[in-house]
Scaffold this active site. Structure first.
Site, short mmCIF file in Angstrom:
data_model
loop_
_atom_site.label_atom_id
_atom_site.label_comp_id
_atom_site.label_asym_id
_atom_site.label_seq_id
_atom_site.Cartn_x
_atom_site.Cartn_y
_atom_site.Cartn_z
CG HIS A 285 -2.08 0.86 1.25
ND1 HIS A 285 -2.45 1.67 0.22
CD2 HIS A 285 -2.97 1.11 2.24
CE1 HIS A 285 -3.51 2.40 0.57
NE2 HIS A 285 -3.84 2.09 1.79
CG HIS A 324 -4.40 0.53 -8.31
ND1 HIS A 324 -5.74 0.48 -8.03
CD2 HIS A 324 -3.87 1.41 -7.45
CE1 HIS A 324 -6.01 1.33 -7.07
NE2 HIS A 324 -4.90 1.91 -6.68
CG ASP A 380 2.80 4.24 -3.84
OD1 ASP A 380 1.94 3.38 -3.60
OD2 ASP A 380 2.87 5.33 -3.24
C1 SDX Z 1 -1.52 2.08 -3.36
O1 SDX Z 1 -6.19 0.61 -3.38
C2 SDX Z 1 -5.74 1.80 -3.58
O2 SDX Z 1 -6.41 2.68 -4.07
C3 SDX Z 1 -4.32 2.02 -3.11
C4 SDX Z 1 -3.68 3.33 -3.50
C5 SDX Z 1 -4.32 4.50 -2.79
O3 SDX Z 1 -4.23 5.62 -3.28
O4 SDX Z 1 -4.81 4.30 -1.64
O5 SDX Z 1 -3.80 3.55 -4.91
C6 SDX Z 1 -2.21 3.37 -3.12
O6 SDX Z 1 -1.45 1.27 -2.48
C7 SDX Z 1 -0.98 1.79 -4.73
C8 SDX Z 1 -0.37 0.36 -4.86
C9 SDX Z 1 1.03 0.39 -4.30
N1 SDX Z 1 1.59 -1.00 -4.23
C10 SDX Z 1 2.54 -1.41 -5.06
O7 SDX Z 1 3.02 -0.74 -5.99
C11 SDX Z 1 3.06 -2.81 -4.75
C12 SDX Z 1 3.20 -3.60 -6.05
N2 SDX Z 1 1.86 -3.89 -6.56
C13 SDX Z 1 1.26 -5.15 -6.23
O8 SDX Z 1 1.61 -5.74 -5.03
C14 SDX Z 1 -0.21 -5.22 -6.61
O9 SDX Z 1 -0.31 -4.77 -7.90
C15 SDX Z 1 -1.23 -4.52 -5.75
C16 SDX Z 1 -1.10 -4.88 -4.32
C17 SDX Z 1 -1.13 -3.05 -5.90
C18 SDX Z 1 -2.61 -4.95 -6.24
O10 SDX Z 1 -2.69 -6.30 -5.99
P1 SDX Z 1 -3.97 -7.19 -6.46
O11 SDX Z 1 -5.03 -6.35 -7.03
O12 SDX Z 1 -4.32 -8.09 -5.34
O13 SDX Z 1 -3.40 -7.98 -7.68
P2 SDX Z 1 -2.67 -9.39 -7.56
O14 SDX Z 1 -1.60 -9.34 -6.52
O15 SDX Z 1 -3.70 -10.44 -7.47
O16 SDX Z 1 -1.93 -9.46 -8.98
C19 SDX Z 1 -2.60 -9.95 -10.14
C20 SDX Z 1 -1.46 -10.54 -11.00
C21 SDX Z 1 -0.63 -11.59 -10.25
O17 SDX Z 1 -0.06 -12.42 -11.23
P3 SDX Z 1 -0.71 -13.92 -11.47
O18 SDX Z 1 -0.79 -14.59 -10.12
O19 SDX Z 1 -2.06 -13.65 -12.08
O20 SDX Z 1 0.27 -14.60 -12.41
O21 SDX Z 1 -0.53 -9.50 -11.34
C22 SDX Z 1 0.73 -9.79 -10.75
C23 SDX Z 1 0.48 -10.80 -9.64
O22 SDX Z 1 1.66 -11.59 -9.41
N3 SDX Z 1 1.24 -8.54 -10.20
C24 SDX Z 1 2.49 -8.13 -10.28
C25 SDX Z 1 2.52 -6.88 -9.67
N4 SDX Z 1 1.30 -6.56 -9.23
C26 SDX Z 1 0.51 -7.59 -9.55
N5 SDX Z 1 3.59 -8.72 -10.83
C27 SDX Z 1 4.72 -8.02 -10.74
N6 SDX Z 1 4.83 -6.80 -10.17
C28 SDX Z 1 3.76 -6.20 -9.61
N7 SDX Z 1 3.87 -4.99 -9.05
#
Ligand code: SDX
Length: 446
Positions: A285, A324, A380
Protein backbone atom coordinates in the site's frame (compact mmCIF):
# COMPACT_ATOMS: atom_id res chain seq x y z
CA UNK A 1 -53.42 -1.72 -25.43
CA UNK A 2 -49.82 -2.56 -24.31
CA UNK A 3 -48.66 -6.17 -24.66
CA UNK A 4 -48.57 -8.26 -21.48
CA UNK A 5 -45.26 -8.33 -19.57
CA UNK A 6 -43.09 -11.47 -19.45
CA UNK A 7 -41.87 -12.80 -16.09
CA UNK A 8 -38.63 -10.85 -16.34
CA UNK A 9 -40.12 -7.55 -17.50
CA UNK A 10 -41.33 -4.42 -15.73
CA UNK A 11 -43.22 -1.40 -17.14
CA UNK A 12 -41.48 1.99 -17.49
CA UNK A 13 -43.41 5.16 -16.44
CA UNK A 14 -44.31 5.71 -20.12
CA UNK A 15 -45.90 2.25 -20.18
CA UNK A 16 -43.25 0.54 -22.32
CA UNK A 17 -41.88 -2.79 -21.13
CA UNK A 18 -38.32 -3.03 -19.84
CA UNK A 19 -36.16 -5.76 -18.29
CA UNK A 20 -36.78 -5.99 -14.55
CA UNK A 21 -33.78 -4.89 -12.39
CA UNK A 22 -33.60 -8.27 -10.71
CA UNK A 23 -31.54 -11.46 -10.68
CA UNK A 24 -33.35 -14.78 -10.71
CA UNK A 25 -31.39 -17.50 -8.92
CA UNK A 26 -32.38 -21.14 -9.07
CA UNK A 27 -31.06 -23.32 -6.27
CA UNK A 28 -30.49 -26.63 -8.02
CA UNK A 29 -30.37 -28.38 -4.64
CA UNK A 30 -34.07 -27.65 -4.17
CA UNK A 31 -35.26 -26.47 -7.59
CA UNK A 32 -36.54 -23.29 -5.88
CA UNK A 33 -36.06 -19.91 -7.62
CA UNK A 34 -35.46 -16.59 -5.98
CA UNK A 35 -35.78 -13.12 -7.50
CA UNK A 36 -33.19 -10.71 -6.06
CA UNK A 37 -33.30 -6.95 -6.72
CA UNK A 38 -30.33 -5.31 -8.49
CA UNK A 39 -29.57 -1.73 -7.38
CA UNK A 40 -26.56 0.34 -8.50
CA UNK A 41 -25.22 -2.74 -10.26
CA UNK A 42 -25.11 -4.78 -7.06
CA UNK A 43 -27.20 -7.27 -5.15
CA UNK A 44 -27.43 -7.21 -1.35
CA UNK A 45 -25.47 -10.15 0.05
CA UNK A 46 -28.13 -10.44 2.78
CA UNK A 47 -30.70 -11.27 0.07
CA UNK A 48 -28.82 -14.56 -0.40
CA UNK A 49 -29.71 -15.66 3.13
CA UNK A 50 -33.18 -16.77 1.97
CA UNK A 51 -31.56 -19.45 -0.21
CA UNK A 52 -31.69 -22.55 2.01
CA UNK A 53 -32.16 -26.29 1.72
CA UNK A 54 -33.39 -26.68 5.31
CA UNK A 55 -35.37 -23.76 6.84
CA UNK A 56 -33.23 -24.10 9.99
CA UNK A 57 -30.07 -23.28 7.98
CA UNK A 58 -28.28 -19.90 8.22
CA UNK A 59 -28.75 -19.45 4.47
CA UNK A 60 -26.38 -18.71 1.63
CA UNK A 61 -23.41 -16.31 2.13
CA UNK A 62 -21.04 -14.82 -0.44
CA UNK A 63 -17.32 -15.56 -0.09
CA UNK A 64 -14.97 -12.80 -1.26
CA UNK A 65 -11.42 -12.90 0.20
CA UNK A 66 -9.79 -9.41 0.07
CA UNK A 67 -13.13 -7.99 -1.11
CA UNK A 68 -12.21 -8.45 -4.78
CA UNK A 69 -15.87 -8.06 -5.77
CA UNK A 70 -17.63 -6.66 -2.71
CA UNK A 71 -18.96 -3.15 -2.06
CA UNK A 72 -18.68 -2.52 1.68
CA UNK A 73 -20.43 0.85 1.68
CA UNK A 74 -22.23 3.51 -0.29
CA UNK A 75 -19.96 6.53 -0.65
CA UNK A 76 -20.10 9.97 -2.27
CA UNK A 77 -16.52 11.01 -1.58
CA UNK A 78 -14.31 9.66 -4.39
CA UNK A 79 -15.03 8.03 -7.73
CA UNK A 80 -12.55 5.87 -9.64
CA UNK A 81 -13.05 4.29 -13.05
CA UNK A 82 -10.14 1.88 -13.14
CA UNK A 83 -10.63 0.79 -16.76
CA UNK A 84 -10.43 4.31 -18.12
CA UNK A 85 -8.15 5.80 -15.45
CA UNK A 86 -10.56 8.35 -13.97
CA UNK A 87 -10.25 9.77 -10.45
CA UNK A 88 -12.67 12.43 -9.10
CA UNK A 89 -13.00 13.91 -5.60
CA UNK A 90 -16.68 14.80 -5.02
CA UNK A 91 -17.09 14.86 -8.82
CA UNK A 92 -14.11 17.12 -9.57
CA UNK A 93 -11.48 15.50 -11.84
CA UNK A 94 -8.11 15.09 -10.13
CA UNK A 95 -6.44 16.84 -13.06
CA UNK A 96 -8.48 20.02 -12.40
CA UNK A 97 -7.79 19.99 -8.68
CA UNK A 98 -4.06 19.34 -9.16
CA UNK A 99 -3.83 22.27 -11.55
CA UNK A 100 -6.11 24.81 -9.86
CA UNK A 101 -6.63 23.91 -6.20
CA UNK A 102 -4.54 23.69 -3.03
CA UNK A 103 -4.34 20.80 -0.61
CA UNK A 104 -6.28 22.60 2.14
CA UNK A 105 -9.03 23.56 -0.31
CA UNK A 106 -9.16 19.97 -1.60
CA UNK A 107 -9.28 18.64 1.97
CA UNK A 108 -12.25 20.95 2.64
CA UNK A 109 -13.95 19.61 -0.51
CA UNK A 110 -13.45 15.98 0.53
CA UNK A 111 -14.70 16.63 4.06
CA UNK A 112 -17.62 18.92 3.28
CA UNK A 113 -18.68 17.80 -0.20
CA UNK A 114 -18.40 21.23 -1.84
CA UNK A 115 -15.62 23.64 -2.76
CA UNK A 116 -15.43 26.33 -0.06
CA UNK A 117 -16.43 29.96 -0.52
CA UNK A 118 -13.69 32.48 0.14
CA UNK A 119 -14.95 33.01 3.70
CA UNK A 120 -15.22 29.25 4.33
CA UNK A 121 -11.69 28.65 3.05
CA UNK A 122 -10.34 31.49 5.22
CA UNK A 123 -12.06 30.07 8.31
CA UNK A 124 -10.93 26.50 7.50
CA UNK A 125 -7.34 27.60 6.91
CA UNK A 126 -7.35 29.65 10.13
CA UNK A 127 -8.49 26.69 12.24
CA UNK A 128 -6.13 24.13 10.69
CA UNK A 129 -3.24 26.60 10.97
CA UNK A 130 -4.03 27.25 14.65
CA UNK A 131 -3.97 23.55 15.47
CA UNK A 132 -0.44 22.87 14.20
CA UNK A 133 1.21 22.97 17.64
CA UNK A 134 1.41 19.78 19.70
CA UNK A 135 1.37 19.34 23.48
CA UNK A 136 4.91 19.67 24.84
CA UNK A 137 4.58 16.23 26.49
CA UNK A 138 4.38 14.64 23.04
CA UNK A 139 8.00 15.63 22.48
CA UNK A 140 8.97 13.49 25.46
CA UNK A 141 7.83 10.22 23.89
CA UNK A 142 9.06 11.19 20.45
CA UNK A 143 12.42 11.55 22.18
CA UNK A 144 11.95 8.03 23.53
CA UNK A 145 12.22 6.44 20.11
CA UNK A 146 15.55 5.05 18.97
CA UNK A 147 17.38 7.36 16.51
CA UNK A 148 16.79 4.88 13.67
CA UNK A 149 13.10 4.30 14.43
CA UNK A 150 11.03 4.27 11.21
CA UNK A 151 8.99 7.50 11.12
CA UNK A 152 5.84 5.54 10.25
CA UNK A 153 6.19 3.61 13.51
CA UNK A 154 6.53 6.94 15.29
CA UNK A 155 3.47 8.33 13.51
CA UNK A 156 1.26 5.34 14.34
CA UNK A 157 2.19 5.53 18.02
CA UNK A 158 2.01 9.30 18.35
CA UNK A 159 -1.30 9.76 16.55
CA UNK A 160 -2.79 7.02 18.72
CA UNK A 161 -1.42 8.82 21.77
CA UNK A 162 -3.29 12.01 20.80
CA UNK A 163 -6.43 10.18 21.94
CA UNK A 164 -5.05 10.39 25.50
CA UNK A 165 -4.79 14.19 25.27
CA UNK A 166 -8.18 14.98 23.76
CA UNK A 167 -10.85 13.22 25.81
CA UNK A 168 -13.57 15.12 23.92
CA UNK A 169 -12.65 13.02 20.86
CA UNK A 170 -14.80 10.19 22.18
CA UNK A 171 -17.87 12.35 21.52
CA UNK A 172 -17.92 11.06 17.93
CA UNK A 173 -21.60 11.82 17.29
CA UNK A 174 -21.12 15.53 17.99
CA UNK A 175 -20.44 17.35 14.70
CA UNK A 176 -18.64 20.08 16.66
CA UNK A 177 -16.34 17.54 18.31
CA UNK A 178 -15.65 15.81 14.98
CA UNK A 179 -14.80 19.17 13.43
CA UNK A 180 -12.38 20.03 16.24
CA UNK A 181 -10.61 16.65 15.98
CA UNK A 182 -10.45 17.18 12.21
CA UNK A 183 -8.70 20.53 12.69
CA UNK A 184 -6.31 18.90 15.16
CA UNK A 185 -5.51 15.85 13.01
CA UNK A 186 -4.98 17.74 9.77
CA UNK A 187 -3.11 20.50 11.59
CA UNK A 188 -0.85 18.23 13.64
CA UNK A 189 0.03 15.46 11.19
CA UNK A 190 2.75 17.58 9.47
CA UNK A 191 4.12 18.75 12.84
CA UNK A 192 4.42 15.23 14.24
CA UNK A 193 5.88 13.99 10.94
CA UNK A 194 8.48 16.76 10.91
CA UNK A 195 9.33 16.23 14.59
CA UNK A 196 9.77 12.50 13.91
CA UNK A 197 12.11 13.31 11.03
CA UNK A 198 14.14 15.79 13.08
CA UNK A 199 14.40 13.25 15.91
CA UNK A 200 15.95 10.68 13.57
CA UNK A 201 18.58 13.27 12.62
CA UNK A 202 19.21 14.33 16.21
CA UNK A 203 18.20 17.87 15.24
CA UNK A 204 16.12 20.24 17.35
CA UNK A 205 12.40 20.42 16.63
CA UNK A 206 11.30 23.39 14.53
CA UNK A 207 7.99 24.82 15.67
CA UNK A 208 5.22 25.66 13.18
CA UNK A 209 5.33 29.02 11.46
CA UNK A 210 1.72 30.03 11.02
CA UNK A 211 2.64 32.68 8.46
CA UNK A 212 3.45 29.93 5.96
CA UNK A 213 1.17 27.78 3.78
CA UNK A 214 0.36 24.20 4.76
CA UNK A 215 3.13 22.70 2.60
CA UNK A 216 5.44 25.64 3.25
CA UNK A 217 5.15 25.24 7.02
CA UNK A 218 5.83 21.52 6.66
CA UNK A 219 9.04 22.27 4.73
CA UNK A 220 9.91 24.83 7.42
CA UNK A 221 9.53 22.30 10.27
CA UNK A 222 11.58 19.76 8.30
CA UNK A 223 14.44 21.76 6.89
CA UNK A 224 14.88 25.07 8.79
CA UNK A 225 18.29 25.31 10.43
CA UNK A 226 19.81 28.54 11.75
CA UNK A 227 17.88 31.09 9.65
CA UNK A 228 15.49 33.27 11.64
CA UNK A 229 12.69 32.88 9.06
CA UNK A 230 12.41 29.89 6.71
CA UNK A 231 11.52 30.79 3.14
CA UNK A 232 10.23 27.69 1.28
CA UNK A 233 11.27 27.36 -2.34
CA UNK A 234 8.01 28.14 -4.23
CA UNK A 235 8.57 25.35 -6.78
CA UNK A 236 9.02 22.73 -4.05
CA UNK A 237 6.17 24.22 -2.01
CA UNK A 238 3.77 23.96 -4.97
CA UNK A 239 5.07 20.51 -5.98
CA UNK A 240 4.40 19.25 -2.44
CA UNK A 241 0.94 20.86 -2.42
CA UNK A 242 0.03 19.07 -5.67
CA UNK A 243 1.44 15.77 -4.37
CA UNK A 244 -0.71 16.22 -1.25
CA UNK A 245 -3.78 16.82 -3.44
CA UNK A 246 -3.05 13.65 -5.44
CA UNK A 247 -2.75 11.56 -2.26
CA UNK A 248 -5.76 12.99 -0.41
CA UNK A 249 -8.23 10.13 -0.97
CA UNK A 250 -8.77 7.05 -3.10
CA UNK A 251 -12.16 5.51 -2.20
CA UNK A 252 -12.14 2.11 -0.45
CA UNK A 253 -8.39 1.36 -0.44
CA UNK A 254 -6.86 -0.78 2.30
CA UNK A 255 -6.34 2.07 4.79
CA UNK A 256 -9.75 3.65 4.08
CA UNK A 257 -11.33 0.25 4.72
CA UNK A 258 -9.28 0.09 7.91
CA UNK A 259 -10.48 3.41 9.32
CA UNK A 260 -14.07 2.49 8.44
CA UNK A 261 -13.76 -0.89 10.09
CA UNK A 262 -11.92 0.27 13.21
CA UNK A 263 -14.12 3.39 13.41
CA UNK A 264 -17.25 1.23 13.25
CA UNK A 265 -16.56 0.12 16.82
CA UNK A 266 -17.09 3.82 17.74
CA UNK A 267 -13.54 4.33 18.92
CA UNK A 268 -12.16 7.89 18.84
CA UNK A 269 -10.80 9.27 15.50
CA UNK A 270 -7.17 9.37 16.67
CA UNK A 271 -7.13 5.62 17.40
CA UNK A 272 -8.93 4.94 14.11
CA UNK A 273 -6.49 7.15 12.18
CA UNK A 274 -3.52 5.40 13.81
CA UNK A 275 -4.94 2.10 12.50
CA UNK A 276 -5.21 3.59 9.01
CA UNK A 277 -1.60 4.78 9.16
CA UNK A 278 -0.59 1.25 10.12
CA UNK A 279 -2.42 -0.17 7.10
CA UNK A 280 -0.83 2.43 4.82
CA UNK A 281 2.64 1.51 6.13
CA UNK A 282 2.51 -1.87 4.37
CA UNK A 283 4.74 -2.31 1.26
CA UNK A 284 1.74 -3.31 -0.83
CA UNK A 285 0.00 0.00 0.00
CA UNK A 286 1.55 3.33 0.94
CA UNK A 287 4.87 1.75 1.86
CA UNK A 288 5.36 0.95 -1.84
CA UNK A 289 6.88 4.36 -2.59
CA UNK A 290 9.79 3.54 -0.26
CA UNK A 291 10.11 0.04 -1.76
CA UNK A 292 10.24 1.48 -5.30
CA UNK A 293 13.38 3.46 -4.43
CA UNK A 294 14.97 0.43 -2.78
CA UNK A 295 14.13 -1.58 -5.91
CA UNK A 296 15.63 1.01 -8.27
CA UNK A 297 18.77 1.17 -6.12
CA UNK A 298 18.96 -2.65 -6.15
CA UNK A 299 18.68 -2.67 -9.95
CA UNK A 300 21.52 -0.16 -10.00
CA UNK A 301 21.74 0.60 -13.71
CA UNK A 302 19.68 0.70 -16.90
CA UNK A 303 21.69 -2.26 -18.17
CA UNK A 304 20.42 -4.40 -15.26
CA UNK A 305 16.73 -3.70 -15.94
CA UNK A 306 16.11 -6.61 -18.38
CA UNK A 307 17.52 -9.13 -15.88
CA UNK A 308 15.34 -7.66 -13.11
CA UNK A 309 12.23 -7.76 -15.28
CA UNK A 310 13.06 -11.41 -16.00
CA UNK A 311 13.03 -12.10 -12.23
CA UNK A 312 9.69 -10.32 -11.92
CA UNK A 313 8.16 -12.41 -14.68
CA UNK A 314 9.54 -15.55 -13.04
CA UNK A 315 7.57 -14.57 -9.94
CA UNK A 316 10.73 -14.07 -7.87
CA UNK A 317 9.93 -10.43 -7.08
CA UNK A 318 7.49 -7.64 -7.86
CA UNK A 319 7.93 -4.49 -9.90
CA UNK A 320 7.06 -2.18 -7.02
CA UNK A 321 5.01 0.87 -7.97
CA UNK A 322 3.24 -1.15 -10.65
CA UNK A 323 -0.22 -2.69 -10.59
CA UNK A 324 -3.43 -1.74 -8.85
CA UNK A 325 -6.58 -3.49 -7.66
CA UNK A 326 -8.80 -0.95 -9.41
CA UNK A 327 -6.72 0.77 -12.12
CA UNK A 328 -6.34 -1.46 -15.15
CA UNK A 329 -5.01 1.54 -17.00
CA UNK A 330 -2.43 4.21 -16.26
CA UNK A 331 -3.07 5.68 -12.76
CA UNK A 332 -4.05 9.30 -13.55
CA UNK A 333 -2.05 10.42 -10.53
CA UNK A 334 1.13 8.80 -11.86
CA UNK A 335 0.80 10.81 -15.06
CA UNK A 336 0.63 14.10 -13.12
CA UNK A 337 3.42 13.04 -10.74
CA UNK A 338 5.70 12.27 -13.66
CA UNK A 339 5.20 15.86 -14.84
CA UNK A 340 5.95 17.26 -11.38
CA UNK A 341 9.10 15.14 -11.25
CA UNK A 342 10.64 17.04 -14.16
CA UNK A 343 9.82 20.39 -12.50
CA UNK A 344 11.57 19.31 -9.30
CA UNK A 345 14.52 17.85 -11.21
CA UNK A 346 14.94 21.12 -13.13
CA UNK A 347 15.44 22.79 -9.75
CA UNK A 348 17.20 20.11 -7.74
CA UNK A 349 19.00 18.22 -10.50
CA UNK A 350 17.82 15.00 -12.17
CA UNK A 351 17.57 11.98 -9.93
CA UNK A 352 20.06 9.45 -11.39
CA UNK A 353 17.55 6.65 -10.70
CA UNK A 354 15.06 8.26 -13.11
CA UNK A 355 16.58 6.57 -16.14
CA UNK A 356 16.23 3.17 -14.47
CA UNK A 357 12.58 3.92 -13.64
CA UNK A 358 11.84 5.07 -17.19
CA UNK A 359 13.46 1.90 -18.60
CA UNK A 360 11.39 -0.27 -16.24
CA UNK A 361 8.26 1.51 -17.42
CA UNK A 362 9.24 1.30 -21.09
CA UNK A 363 9.86 -2.44 -20.95
CA UNK A 364 6.82 -3.15 -18.74
CA UNK A 365 4.45 -1.26 -21.05
CA UNK A 366 5.62 -3.38 -24.00
CA UNK A 367 5.91 -6.77 -22.29
CA UNK A 368 3.07 -9.29 -22.55
CA UNK A 369 3.41 -10.30 -18.86
CA UNK A 370 2.47 -6.78 -17.74
CA UNK A 371 0.05 -6.06 -20.57
CA UNK A 372 -1.90 -9.27 -19.95
CA UNK A 373 -2.17 -8.44 -16.24
CA UNK A 374 -2.89 -4.77 -16.95
CA UNK A 375 -0.01 -3.63 -14.77
CA UNK A 376 0.69 0.08 -15.11
CA UNK A 377 2.64 2.54 -12.98
CA UNK A 378 0.61 3.54 -9.91
CA UNK A 379 0.80 6.57 -7.66
CA UNK A 380 3.89 5.20 -5.91
CA UNK A 381 6.14 4.62 -8.91
CA UNK A 382 7.54 8.12 -9.40
CA UNK A 383 6.87 9.83 -6.06
CA UNK A 384 9.96 8.41 -4.39
CA UNK A 385 12.22 9.89 -7.07
CA UNK A 386 10.74 13.31 -6.37
CA UNK A 387 10.91 12.99 -2.60
CA UNK A 388 14.54 11.85 -2.73
CA UNK A 389 15.43 14.83 -4.94
CA UNK A 390 13.62 17.13 -2.47
CA UNK A 391 15.91 15.82 0.26
CA UNK A 392 13.64 13.34 2.05
CA UNK A 393 15.09 10.03 3.27
CA UNK A 394 13.27 6.91 1.98
CA UNK A 395 11.73 6.20 5.38
CA UNK A 396 9.82 9.49 5.16
CA UNK A 397 8.15 8.58 1.84
CA UNK A 398 5.15 6.71 3.37
CA UNK A 399 4.79 9.56 5.89
CA UNK A 400 4.40 11.94 2.94
CA UNK A 401 1.50 9.73 1.85
CA UNK A 402 -0.10 9.57 5.31
CA UNK A 403 -0.15 13.34 5.88
CA UNK A 404 -2.46 14.25 2.96
CA UNK A 405 -4.46 11.00 3.16
CA UNK A 406 -5.64 12.09 6.62
CA UNK A 407 -8.35 14.26 5.01
CA UNK A 408 -9.60 11.31 2.96
CA UNK A 409 -9.54 9.00 5.96
CA UNK A 410 -11.59 11.42 8.05
CA UNK A 411 -14.05 11.95 5.20
CA UNK A 412 -14.52 8.18 4.90
CA UNK A 413 -14.73 7.76 8.70
CA UNK A 414 -17.37 10.47 9.05
CA UNK A 415 -19.41 9.13 6.10
CA UNK A 416 -19.42 5.70 7.78
CA UNK A 417 -20.46 7.15 11.14
CA UNK A 418 -23.49 9.03 9.81
CA UNK A 419 -24.59 6.26 7.40
CA UNK A 420 -27.75 4.72 8.93
CA UNK A 421 -27.02 1.42 7.17
CA UNK A 422 -23.57 1.02 8.74
CA UNK A 423 -23.01 -0.93 11.96
CA UNK A 424 -19.96 -2.48 13.63
CA UNK A 425 -17.96 -4.29 10.95
CA UNK A 426 -18.11 -8.00 11.70
CA UNK A 427 -17.68 -10.30 8.66
CA UNK A 428 -18.72 -13.98 8.69
CA UNK A 429 -16.43 -16.90 7.79
CA UNK A 430 -16.40 -20.33 6.20
CA UNK A 431 -15.27 -22.67 8.99
CA UNK A 432 -13.25 -25.64 7.76
CA UNK A 433 -11.47 -26.35 11.02
CA UNK A 434 -11.82 -29.35 13.38
CA UNK A 435 -15.21 -30.57 14.56
CA UNK A 436 -15.64 -31.00 18.34
CA UNK A 437 -12.75 -32.80 20.01
CA UNK A 438 -11.86 -33.33 23.68
CA UNK A 439 -8.96 -32.08 25.76
CA UNK A 440 -5.94 -34.46 25.82
CA UNK A 441 -3.93 -34.61 29.06
CA UNK A 442 -0.21 -33.92 28.59
CA UNK A 443 0.83 -37.51 29.38
CA UNK A 444 -1.40 -38.81 26.55
CA UNK A 445 -0.10 -36.42 23.87
CA UNK A 446 2.12 -37.80 21.14
C1 SDX B 1 -1.52 2.08 -3.36
O1 SDX B 1 -6.19 0.61 -3.38
C2 SDX B 1 -5.74 1.80 -3.58
O2 SDX B 1 -6.41 2.68 -4.07
C3 SDX B 1 -4.32 2.02 -3.11
C4 SDX B 1 -3.68 3.33 -3.50
C5 SDX B 1 -4.32 4.50 -2.79
O3 SDX B 1 -4.23 5.62 -3.28
O4 SDX B 1 -4.81 4.30 -1.64
O5 SDX B 1 -3.80 3.55 -4.91
C6 SDX B 1 -2.21 3.37 -3.12
O6 SDX B 1 -1.45 1.27 -2.48
C7 SDX B 1 -0.98 1.79 -4.73
C8 SDX B 1 -0.37 0.36 -4.86
C9 SDX B 1 1.03 0.39 -4.30
N1 SDX B 1 1.59 -1.00 -4.23
C10 SDX B 1 2.54 -1.41 -5.06
O7 SDX B 1 3.02 -0.74 -5.99
C11 SDX B 1 3.06 -2.81 -4.75
C12 SDX B 1 3.20 -3.60 -6.05
N2 SDX B 1 1.86 -3.89 -6.56
C13 SDX B 1 1.26 -5.15 -6.23
O8 SDX B 1 1.61 -5.74 -5.03
C14 SDX B 1 -0.21 -5.22 -6.61
O9 SDX B 1 -0.31 -4.77 -7.90
C15 SDX B 1 -1.23 -4.52 -5.75
C16 SDX B 1 -1.10 -4.88 -4.32
C17 SDX B 1 -1.13 -3.05 -5.90
C18 SDX B 1 -2.61 -4.95 -6.24
O10 SDX B 1 -2.69 -6.30 -5.99
P1 SDX B 1 -3.97 -7.19 -6.46
O11 SDX B 1 -5.03 -6.35 -7.03
O12 SDX B 1 -4.32 -8.09 -5.34
O13 SDX B 1 -3.40 -7.98 -7.68
P2 SDX B 1 -2.67 -9.39 -7.56
O14 SDX B 1 -1.60 -9.34 -6.52
O15 SDX B 1 -3.70 -10.44 -7.47
O16 SDX B 1 -1.93 -9.46 -8.98
C19 SDX B 1 -2.60 -9.95 -10.14
C20 SDX B 1 -1.46 -10.54 -11.00
C21 SDX B 1 -0.63 -11.59 -10.25
O17 SDX B 1 -0.06 -12.42 -11.23
P3 SDX B 1 -0.71 -13.92 -11.47
O18 SDX B 1 -0.79 -14.59 -10.12
O19 SDX B 1 -2.06 -13.65 -12.08
O20 SDX B 1 0.27 -14.60 -12.41
O21 SDX B 1 -0.53 -9.50 -11.34
C22 SDX B 1 0.73 -9.79 -10.75
C23 SDX B 1 0.48 -10.80 -9.64
O22 SDX B 1 1.66 -11.59 -9.41
N3 SDX B 1 1.24 -8.54 -10.20
C24 SDX B 1 2.49 -8.13 -10.28
C25 SDX B 1 2.52 -6.88 -9.67
N4 SDX B 1 1.30 -6.56 -9.23
C26 SDX B 1 0.51 -7.59 -9.55
N5 SDX B 1 3.59 -8.72 -10.83
C27 SDX B 1 4.72 -8.02 -10.74
N6 SDX B 1 4.83 -6.80 -10.17
C28 SDX B 1 3.76 -6.20 -9.61
N7 SDX B 1 3.87 -4.99 -9.05
Amino acid sequence: MSSPLSATQARKPDGTATARETLTITDNRTGKSYEIPITHGTIRASDLRQVKVDPKEFGLMSYDPAFNNTASCISRVTYIDGDVGILRYRGYPIEDLAEKSTYLETAYLLLNGELPTSAQLKDWTYHVTHHTFIHESIKKFLDGFHYDAHPMGMMISTIAALSTFYHDAKDIFSPESRKKQTYRLIGKMPTIAAFAYRHTLGMPYVYPDNDLSYPGNFLNMLFRTSEAKYRPNPTLERALDILFILHADHEQNCSANTIRSVGSSHVDPYSATAAAIAALYGPLHGGANEEVLRMLMEIGSVQNVPAFIKRVKAGETKLMGFGHRVYKNYDPRARIIKHIAYQVFDLMGKNPLLEIALECERIALEDEYFIKRKLYPNVDFYTGLIYQSMGFPMTMFPVLFAIPRTSGWIAQWEEMLVDPEQKIARPRQIYLGHDTRHYVPMEERG
